[in-house]
Design an enzyme around this catalytic site. Structure first.
Site, PDB file in Angstrom:
ATOM      1  N   GLU A 123      59.966  95.545 -29.791  1.00  0.00           N
ATOM      2  CA  GLU A 123      61.269  96.084 -30.210  1.00  0.00           C
ATOM      3  C   GLU A 123      62.194  95.914 -29.033  1.00  0.00           C
ATOM      4  OE1 GLU A 123      62.509  96.872 -32.842  1.00  0.00           O
ATOM      5  OE2 GLU A 123      60.806  97.281 -34.157  1.00  0.00           O
ATOM      6  N   CYS A 145      69.059 101.496 -28.154  1.00  0.00           N
ATOM      7  CA  CYS A 145      68.946 100.137 -28.703  1.00  0.00           C
ATOM      8  C   CYS A 145      69.822  99.997 -29.943  1.00  0.00           C
ATOM      9  CB  CYS A 145      67.501  99.835 -29.043  1.00  0.00           C
ATOM     10  SG  CYS A 145      66.779 101.097 -30.093  1.00  0.00           S
TER      11      CYS A 145
HETATM   12  P1  NAP Z   1      61.929  97.228 -19.747  1.00  0.00           P
HETATM   13  O1  NAP Z   1      62.498  97.117 -18.394  1.00  0.00           O
HETATM   14  O2  NAP Z   1      61.705  95.958 -20.502  1.00  0.00           O
HETATM   15  O3  NAP Z   1      60.566  98.060 -19.601  1.00  0.00           O
HETATM   16  C1  NAP Z   1      59.696  98.376 -20.687  1.00  0.00           C
HETATM   17  C2  NAP Z   1      58.246  98.390 -20.192  1.00  0.00           C
HETATM   18  O4  NAP Z   1      57.791  97.043 -20.069  1.00  0.00           O
HETATM   19  C3  NAP Z   1      58.036  99.021 -18.838  1.00  0.00           C
HETATM   20  O5  NAP Z   1      56.766  99.670 -18.823  1.00  0.00           O
HETATM   21  C4  NAP Z   1      58.035  97.829 -17.914  1.00  0.00           C
HETATM   22  O6  NAP Z   1      57.305  98.118 -16.743  1.00  0.00           O
HETATM   23  C5  NAP Z   1      57.327  96.788 -18.749  1.00  0.00           C
HETATM   24  N1  NAP Z   1      57.697  95.416 -18.397  1.00  0.00           N
HETATM   25  C6  NAP Z   1      58.938  94.870 -18.498  1.00  0.00           C
HETATM   26  N2  NAP Z   1      58.901  93.578 -18.134  1.00  0.00           N
HETATM   27  C7  NAP Z   1      57.620  93.295 -17.805  1.00  0.00           C
HETATM   28  C8  NAP Z   1      56.956  92.110 -17.362  1.00  0.00           C
HETATM   29  N3  NAP Z   1      57.597  90.949 -17.191  1.00  0.00           N
HETATM   30  N4  NAP Z   1      55.619  92.182 -17.108  1.00  0.00           N
HETATM   31  C9  NAP Z   1      54.954  93.329 -17.280  1.00  0.00           C
HETATM   32  N5  NAP Z   1      55.535  94.483 -17.690  1.00  0.00           N
HETATM   33  C10 NAP Z   1      56.852  94.471 -17.961  1.00  0.00           C
HETATM   34  O7  NAP Z   1      62.883  98.113 -20.682  1.00  0.00           O
HETATM   35  P2  NAP Z   1      63.545  99.548 -20.337  1.00  0.00           P
HETATM   36  O8  NAP Z   1      64.608  99.366 -19.316  1.00  0.00           O
HETATM   37  O9  NAP Z   1      62.509 100.542 -20.099  1.00  0.00           O
HETATM   38  O10 NAP Z   1      64.268  99.964 -21.706  1.00  0.00           O
HETATM   39  C11 NAP Z   1      65.600  99.641 -22.017  1.00  0.00           C
HETATM   40  C12 NAP Z   1      65.660  98.517 -23.029  1.00  0.00           C
HETATM   41  O11 NAP Z   1      64.846  98.859 -24.146  1.00  0.00           O
HETATM   42  C13 NAP Z   1      67.037  98.244 -23.606  1.00  0.00           C
HETATM   43  O12 NAP Z   1      67.259  96.855 -23.672  1.00  0.00           O
HETATM   44  C14 NAP Z   1      66.973  98.843 -25.012  1.00  0.00           C
HETATM   45  O13 NAP Z   1      67.846  98.250 -25.950  1.00  0.00           O
HETATM   46  C15 NAP Z   1      65.548  98.582 -25.353  1.00  0.00           C
HETATM   47  N6  NAP Z   1      65.053  99.513 -26.371  1.00  0.00           N
HETATM   48  C16 NAP Z   1      64.724  99.020 -27.593  1.00  0.00           C
HETATM   49  C17 NAP Z   1      64.316  99.884 -28.584  1.00  0.00           C
HETATM   50  C18 NAP Z   1      63.969  99.362 -29.943  1.00  0.00           C
HETATM   51  O14 NAP Z   1      63.392 100.117 -30.711  1.00  0.00           O
HETATM   52  N7  NAP Z   1      64.282  98.146 -30.291  1.00  0.00           N
HETATM   53  C19 NAP Z   1      64.205 101.259 -28.341  1.00  0.00           C
HETATM   54  C20 NAP Z   1      64.530 101.732 -27.072  1.00  0.00           C
HETATM   55  C21 NAP Z   1      64.956 100.833 -26.095  1.00  0.00           C
HETATM   56  P3  NAP Z   1      57.921  97.744 -15.297  1.00  0.00           P
HETATM   57  O15 NAP Z   1      59.215  98.473 -15.196  1.00  0.00           O
HETATM   58  O16 NAP Z   1      56.854  98.212 -14.359  1.00  0.00           O
HETATM   59  O17 NAP Z   1      58.088  96.253 -15.304  1.00  0.00           O
END
Ligand code: NAP
Length: 507
Positions: A265, A302
């Site tokens: 998501e 999101c």
């Molecule tokens: P994020 O930076 O992508 O992090 C999400 C999780 O994934 C974290 O545990 C992060 O750990 C891990 N992660 C990210 N990239 C990785 C990689 N290359 N390798 C391994 N692990 C990785 O997202 P966020 O900042 O927490 O959340 C904000 C985003 O989520 C926004 O873009 C928002 O729109 C979206 N969101 C979407 C929804 C939906 O339902 N569609 C709901 C809520 C939020 P690390 O930080 O340790 O890398």
């Protein structure tokens, strides 16, 4: 379990709280930072191996047993309610009322899945009875039921420390299906994550589930997440987070020797289309309402409505001016993490190179976000695809159109979205009609009036959408339909009843 449980800073692996050598320090908005173990491939391997062992039992538990387990998790989360609000609010800067509401949503999701599996409709049981006398060939007896996939890896997002995190919708759906879960802790809210993991651990012990049913590995590096997605015993991944992170891990899942489903998501810009009669009747009020939705939770949703498509002219101007007045009067607010605030500032700066900012460009204090709204013509929008990117925070673009044809052309320009909204009155129905086929192909949820922030947890909800909003092709991460992601249909041909899964023996 009373509130005030101490933090261990450790991982939960095979029912034990275990340490690892590497550590990281949390970065709360308020209060003192704390130290947490940072796991890697070894901790992931131990947790996944325990989950595979647990699956041999957990995957064959009755639906009633799992329903009681989900309810026990909800009870244990509630017992830690004050701690969760205190830690969650300190770590993310989200207000206490929001954390309390999100806790209710989280326990509500767990109980919804308990009810859902008790009803059993999701099993979609089918039976083609044997036709031994059929000519020219007899038909065998065929029975079909949905079976759990096996251990599932889950990643949560920074902006929902409870409802899309440790015991969030993905974890609840996978556990309901009969899949053990390994959750990769989010470094933006490690204390909140651990308290929820403690609640699940307590529920496992109280209800006698196998120790490896739930594993929790904290980490602030990509190593643990990558190891989780690549682990050969992991059968599917549920991910909520950024497009960048989700796409990187999706690619990893697809490039495994044995690819697995990756239910990501991701972000979305959630276009809103405002029609003439709605503007004429309530342009300013709708503009104010939209500004409220855009700035809720500092725009860190999101489902944030990040683009408004509306006609040029005085009624559209009334919408714009009312929205800008609200936004210019909105103070800078702390964002979830330092990285979120920096990413937001970068996004706004990029957009400012291609569009005219119509809100005041105020400097933001450290780790804070201020609203920013831009205005472009439809022609500009169509010629500058770089404008169609998520600015994760309270920022948006108004696209002014000169004709219904131009509005349709703008609608056709959007990639996959979680939601799209139509602001309309009855008199707009004819004008909206040609847009519907375009919107249906674009988004997982189409709303008339209202705003897309606030996602109902229900049977008829879809929180997903075509890529790049999600990699959930045909699935949802919110609502009871989310369980489908962690199930696989199996057909049993002529098997004796004694060898069938319990859910088929009952049918
Ligand atoms: P994020 O930076 O992508 O992090 C999400 C999780 O994934 C974290 O545990 C992060 O750990 C891990 N992660 C990210 N990239 C990785 C990689 N290359 N390798 C391994 N692990 C990785 O997202 P966020 O900042 O927490 O959340 C904000 C985003 O989520 C926004 O873009 C928002 O729109 C979206 N969101 C979407 C929804 C939906 O339902 N569609 C709901 C809520 C939020 P690390 O930080 O340790 O890398």
């Amino acid at each position: 379990m009373p509130d005030g449980t101490p933090l261990t800073g450790k991982h939960l692996i095979a029912g034990q709280w275990v340490a690892s050598d590497a550590t990281f320090t949390s970065d709360p908005v308020t209060g003192e930072p704390a130290t947490f173990c940072s796991g890697g491939a070894a901790e992931i391997d131990a947790a996944v191996t325990a989950a595979e062992e647990a699956f041999a039992t957990y995957g064959w538990t009755s639906r009633e047993t799992r329903a009681k387990f989900l309810e026990a998790i909800a009870d244990e989360i509630e017992a830690r309610g004050a701690d969760l609000t205190a830690y969650g609010s300190a770590e993310t800067g989200l207000p206490e009322a929001r954390l309390n509401g999100e806790r209710g949503r989280t326990t509500g999701q767990l109980r919804m899945f308990a009810d859902h599996i008790r009803k059993g409709d999701y099993l979609d049981v089918r039976h083609d009875a044997a036709l031994p006398d059929r000519q020219p060939l007899p038909r065998p007896d065929l029975k079909l039921v949905q079976r759990p996939l096996g251990p599932v890896g889950v990643f949560g997002a920074s902006n929902f420390p409870l409802a899309f995190s440790t015991a969030g919708g993905d974890t609840a759906a996978a556990l309901a299906a009969g899949c053990p879960v390994i959750y990769k802790g989010h470094p933006g809210h490690p204390a909140t994550g651990e308290i929820v993991a403690q609640a699940i651990d307590a529920a496992i012990k109280k209800t006698g589930m196998p120790a490896g049913t739930f594993g929790f590995v904290q980490s602030n590096t990509n190593e643990a997440g990558e190891a989780l997605v690549k682990h050969p015993l992991i059968r599917a991944v549920g991910f909520t987070g950024s497009f960048r992170g989700g796409k990187a891990l999706f690619d990893l899942a697809m490039s495994r020797p044995e690819p697995i489903p990756f239910f990501g998501e991701l972000g979305s810009i959630n276009p809103v289309f405002v029609f003439p009669e709605a503007l004429a009747k309530r342009g300013a009020a709708t503009g104010e309402g939209w500004a409220g939705s855009l700035t809720m939770g500092v725009g860190q949703f999101c489902t944030n409505p990040g683009v408004v498509v509306l006609p040029a002219g005085s009624d559209g101007d009334a919408f714009r001016d009312a929205a800008v007045a609200v936004l210019d009067g909105t103070d800078a607010q702390p964002m979830l993490t330092g990285g979120t605030a920096e990413g937001y500032a970068r996004g706004v700066e990029q957009t400012a190179k291609a569009a005219r900012q119509i809100t005041q460009a105020k400097p933001a204090p450290k780790r804070c976000g201020v609203p920013a709204v831009f205005e472009v013509t439809a022609e500009d929008w169509l010629s500058k695809p770089e404008l169609a990117h998520e600015m994760f925070g309270p920022a948006a673009i108004l696209v002014r159109t000169d004709s219904p044809e131009e509005m349709l052309a703008v609608a056709k320009s959007f990639e996959g979205q979680l939601t799209t909204t139509i602001q309309m009155e009855d008199g707009d129905i004819q004008a909206v009609q040609p847009l519907i086929p375009v919107l249906e192909r674009m988004a997982g949820r189409i709303l008339a009036n209202g705003f897309p922030t606030g996602v109902e947890v229900a049977d008829a909800m879809v929180h997903g959408g075509p890529f790049p909003a999600s990699t959930n092709f045909g699935a949802t991460s919110v609502g009871s339909l989310g369980i489908r992601r962690f199930l696989r249909p199996v057909s049993y041909q002529n098997l004796p009843a004694a060898l069938l899964p319990a859910d088929l023996q009952e049918s």
